[in-house]
Design an enzyme around this catalytic site. Structure first.
Site, PDB file in Angstrom:
ATOM      1  CE  LYS A   2      12.888   6.943  -1.189  1.00 29.66           C
ATOM      2  NZ  LYS A   2      12.408   6.106  -0.065  1.00 29.66           N
ATOM      3  CD  GLN A  40       9.283   6.670   1.956  1.00 35.74           C
ATOM      4  OE1 GLN A  40       9.973   6.110   0.291  1.00 35.74           O
ATOM      5  NE2 GLN A  40      10.360   6.600   2.559  1.00 35.74           N
ATOM      6  CG  ASP A  71      11.588  -0.268  -1.992  1.00 38.07           C
ATOM      7  OD1 ASP A  71      13.139   0.763  -2.006  1.00 38.07           O
ATOM      8  OD2 ASP A  71      10.103   0.253  -1.934  1.00 38.07           O
TER       9      ASP A  71
HETATM   10  N1  GUN Z   1      10.823   3.538   4.203  1.00 37.58           N
HETATM   11  C1  GUN Z   1      12.025   3.883   4.894  1.00 37.58           C
HETATM   12  N2  GUN Z   1      12.838   3.478   3.725  1.00 37.58           N
HETATM   13  C2  GUN Z   1      12.547   3.625   2.906  1.00 37.58           C
HETATM   14  C3  GUN Z   1      12.922   2.311   2.071  1.00 37.58           C
HETATM   15  O1  GUN Z   1      14.231   1.683   1.312  1.00 37.58           O
HETATM   16  N3  GUN Z   1      12.038   1.884   0.996  1.00 37.58           N
HETATM   17  C4  GUN Z   1      10.309   2.081   1.170  1.00 37.58           C
HETATM   18  N4  GUN Z   1       9.600   1.848   0.196  1.00 37.58           N
HETATM   19  N5  GUN Z   1      10.536   3.139   2.288  1.00 37.58           N
HETATM   20  C5  GUN Z   1      11.189   3.505   3.084  1.00 37.58           C
END
Ligand code: GUN
Length: 302
Positions: free
Chosen positions: A54, A98, A121
């Site tokens: 990311k 996350q 998100d």
């Molecule tokens: N953990 C796995 N996929 C995601 C996601 O799309 N966003 C977040 N914040 N955590 C994750």
């Protein structure tokens, strides 16, 4: 017949290029770039690799990016205070915590503490509500469903009036994509059915689908005979079914399978996404798009 592949790896490149150009234009005109913070708690290897990707992608498109790593032992109160700090930070437009979080932290409390206008998100209840209302009310659609819709649109698949069957009812994929496909507007206006573990005849529903979106987390759940000839099949499943040695690097890597029997399904479907290389790369791409949107809202550009 062999289906046309919808490749997330290719669509990602197009969208990231579009984002890079727009970021440069905004920077020149307004002197600002989108700011994204990713908060990682602990050292879960999968989470670490997602967060690294990311941040690398944010850097590539010209964002201001911050990786805030916290120890596994951080208290819930300290994590909430950290979120409050970024809520107030003028240079941050997107906050991503996350998941999963350690067990001593209430995930819901943490997600609800993020300013809905920085919730890139799209997990905050306010944004879930906005998605349900639809149209101009929507600020941030959740990234995986947004990526799925974008792939369908860019592949040129007609959604208006299409029978869409969604397999799975998770809050992250199944429920939001169903809501998005039923709304009026681009890449939507479909007739949507959601099927799940309580559904009586899964196969019968899937067989009706012009667009079949599978997010069940069960390897090769969808059988080739459940697919309507010519249908568009979107496979969201990423299931680790074993390990192998990579020919490229010589290192051990996971063998991944989707929720659809790809090899046979591609002989029946009109369009299909592979695993890996299909939906996966779209999630981070849409996170970048949401972060850009967040800055554009702030600058009154949308
Ligand atoms: N953990 C796995 N996929 C995601 C996601 O799309 N966003 C977040 N914040 N955590 C994750």
């Amino acid at each position: 017949m062999s289906a046309k592949l919808i490749l997330g790896t290719e669509i990602r490149e197009q969208i990231l290029e579009e984002i890079t150009q727009e970021v440069a234009q905004i920077k020149e005109k307004h002197g600002k770039v989108p700011g994204l913070v990713t908060i990682l708690v602990g050292a879960n290897p999968a989470s670490m690799s997602y967060v690294t990707l990311k941040i690398q992608t944010a850097h590539r498109v010209g964002f201001h990016e911050v990786q805030d790593s916290q120890p596994e032992t951080i208290s819930e109160a300290d994590l909430l205070a950290l979120i409050d700090k970024y809520n107030k930070d003028e240079n941050i437009n997107g906050i991503l915590v996350q998941l999963p979080l350690p067990k001593h932290i209430d995930e819901k409390k943490v997600l609800n503490a993020i300013d809905p206008d920085k919730d890139v998100d799209g997990f905050h209840p306010v944004n879930v509500g906005r998605l349900m209302i639809g149209g101009s009310e929507v600020k941030f659609a959740p990234c995986t469903p947004a990526g799925i819709q974008e792939m369908i649109v860019r592949a040129g698949v007609e959604t208006k009036g299409a029978e869409v069957v969604v397999v799975g009812r998770s809050n992250i994929v199944g429920k939001p994509i169903a809501v998005m496909m039923v709304q009026k507007g681009r890449g939507a206006n479909s007739t949507v059915t959601v099927v799940h573990t309580g559904t009586k005849d899964l196969a019968a529903h899937c067989k009706r689908a012009d667009i079949l979106i599978v997010a069940a987390g069960v390897p090769e759940l969808v059988k080739p005979e459940w697919i309507k000839p010519g249908a568009c099949v979107i496979d969201v499943g990423v299931n680790r079914v074993g390990e192998k040695i990579s020919e490229k690097t010589g290192k051990k890597i996971a063998i991944l399978r989707g929720d659809v029997d790809f090899e046979k399904a591609k002989e029946i479907a009109g369009y299909i996404t592979p695993v890996p290389g299909g939906v996966g790369p779209m999630t981070i791409t849409m996170l970048m798009l949401n972060t850009l949107r967040s800055l554009k809202y702030k600058l009154g550009l949308m």
